[in-house]
Motif scaffolding. Structure first.
Motif, PDB file in Angstrom:
ATOM      1  N   ARG A 162       0.818  -1.208   0.000  1.00 58.49           N
ATOM      2  CA  ARG A 162       0.000   0.000   0.000  1.00 58.49           C
ATOM      3  C   ARG A 162       0.859   1.268   0.000  1.00 58.49           C
ATOM      4  O   ARG A 162       0.512   2.265  -0.643  1.00 58.49           O
ATOM      5  CB  ARG A 162      -0.973  -0.025   1.176  1.00 58.49           C
ATOM      6  N   TRP A 173      -1.767   8.261  -3.825  1.00 54.46           N
ATOM      7  CA  TRP A 173      -2.914   7.947  -2.964  1.00 54.46           C
ATOM      8  C   TRP A 173      -2.729   8.617  -1.608  1.00 54.46           C
ATOM      9  O   TRP A 173      -1.608   8.736  -1.100  1.00 54.46           O
ATOM     10  CB  TRP A 173      -3.037   6.448  -2.756  1.00 54.46           C
ATOM     11  N   TYR A 187      -7.995   1.644   2.539  1.00 52.87           N
ATOM     12  CA  TYR A 187      -8.202   0.517   1.638  1.00 52.87           C
ATOM     13  C   TYR A 187      -7.463  -0.696   2.180  1.00 52.87           C
ATOM     14  O   TYR A 187      -6.280  -0.659   2.480  1.00 52.87           O
ATOM     15  CB  TYR A 187      -7.708   0.878   0.229  1.00 52.87           C
ATOM     16  N   GLN A 188      -8.197  -1.790   2.362  1.00 48.79           N
ATOM     17  CA  GLN A 188      -7.645  -3.006   2.946  1.00 48.79           C
ATOM     18  C   GLN A 188      -6.934  -3.848   1.877  1.00 48.79           C
ATOM     19  O   GLN A 188      -7.087  -3.631   0.672  1.00 48.79           O
ATOM     20  CB  GLN A 188      -8.762  -3.819   3.593  1.00 48.79           C
ATOM     21  N   TYR A 195      -6.750  -4.330  -7.883  1.00 44.59           N
ATOM     22  CA  TYR A 195      -6.303  -4.124  -6.507  1.00 44.59           C
ATOM     23  C   TYR A 195      -7.045  -5.079  -5.570  1.00 44.59           C
ATOM     24  O   TYR A 195      -8.270  -5.195  -5.644  1.00 44.59           O
ATOM     25  CB  TYR A 195      -6.544  -2.683  -6.069  1.00 44.59           C
ATOM     26  N   ASN A 196      -6.307  -5.771  -4.701  1.00 50.70           N
ATOM     27  CA  ASN A 196      -6.883  -6.594  -3.639  1.00 50.70           C
ATOM     28  C   ASN A 196      -7.840  -7.660  -4.187  1.00 50.70           C
ATOM     29  O   ASN A 196      -8.886  -7.938  -3.606  1.00 50.70           O
ATOM     30  CB  ASN A 196      -7.610  -5.707  -2.615  1.00 50.70           C
TER      31      ASN A 196
END
Length: 201
Positions: A149, A158, A172-173, A194-195
């Protein structure tokens, strides 16, 4: 030419399950983490990579070995997690009672964790240096939650700001063994996924 970079967060450890901060502490994958890595391996089985990289910490190395069995693996210390300094091994519940934690939380992006730790900016910049050196092609890399991240914050601007109820300043996880895909073409980075942790559902 284009670099296609697949970033993977390592599988879960017993310390993750206990809410204990790991950082540079070299903790092994737990039973759940092994299962997560096997599921990701099945998902990526039909994909070929020109190179596979990993943090040198064993939870990342083991994840990479399970995802790409038998493939050569390049270890790079720059892919390590944030060094939490004096908070290594401490639980989230306990750290909330530490005044030095609250001092650090004023600006963890720029302030190093007390006791010889790092700032998140420093982590993002070392991963950025690593990513910029990658040759074009298909690259798989296993790293860590805060580290990935922080890299995205550096690459894409970000925001990093306090989140109520969460110890890191990321809204954001990032799930264990999740997939985040980026590309670099003519020096410009693009985020595609993402993720992505559909293999765990």
């Amino acid at each position: 030419m284009t670099l296609e970079l697949t970033l993977v967060r390592h599988g879960a450890t017993d310390w993750n399950g206990a809410g204990r901060w790991q950082g540079w502490t070299d903790t092994p994958l737990g039973v759940l983490g092994e299962e997560q890595a096997h599921r990701l391996a099945a998902r990526l089985a039909g994909h070929s990579y020109d190179a596979a990289c990993s943090s040198d910490l064993s939870r990342a190395v083991r994840t990479a070995e399970l995802v790409r069995p038998g493939a050569p693996l390049i270890l790079d210390v720059r892919l390590r997690e944030l060094n939490f300094g004096q908070f290594e091994g401490v639980t989230t519940e306990d750290v909330l009672h530490d005044p030095t934690y609250h001092d650090w939380q004023r600006d963890p992006w720029n302030l190093p964790a007390p006791g010889g730790g790092e700032s998140l900016r420093g982590v993002g910049e070392r991963l950025h240096d690593w990513a910029q050196e990658l040759p074009d092609g298909q690259v798989l890399a296993v790293s860590h939650g805060a580290a990935i991240r922080a890299l995205l914050c550096v690459l894409f601007g970000w925001p990093s700001r306090p989140v109520p109820g969460y110890v890191l300043p990321f809204a954001y996880q990032l799930a264990h063994t999740s997939v985040t895909r980026l590309s670099r073409k003519d020096g410009r980075w693009t985020l595609h996924t993402y993720n992505d942790h559909a293999h765990l559902e």
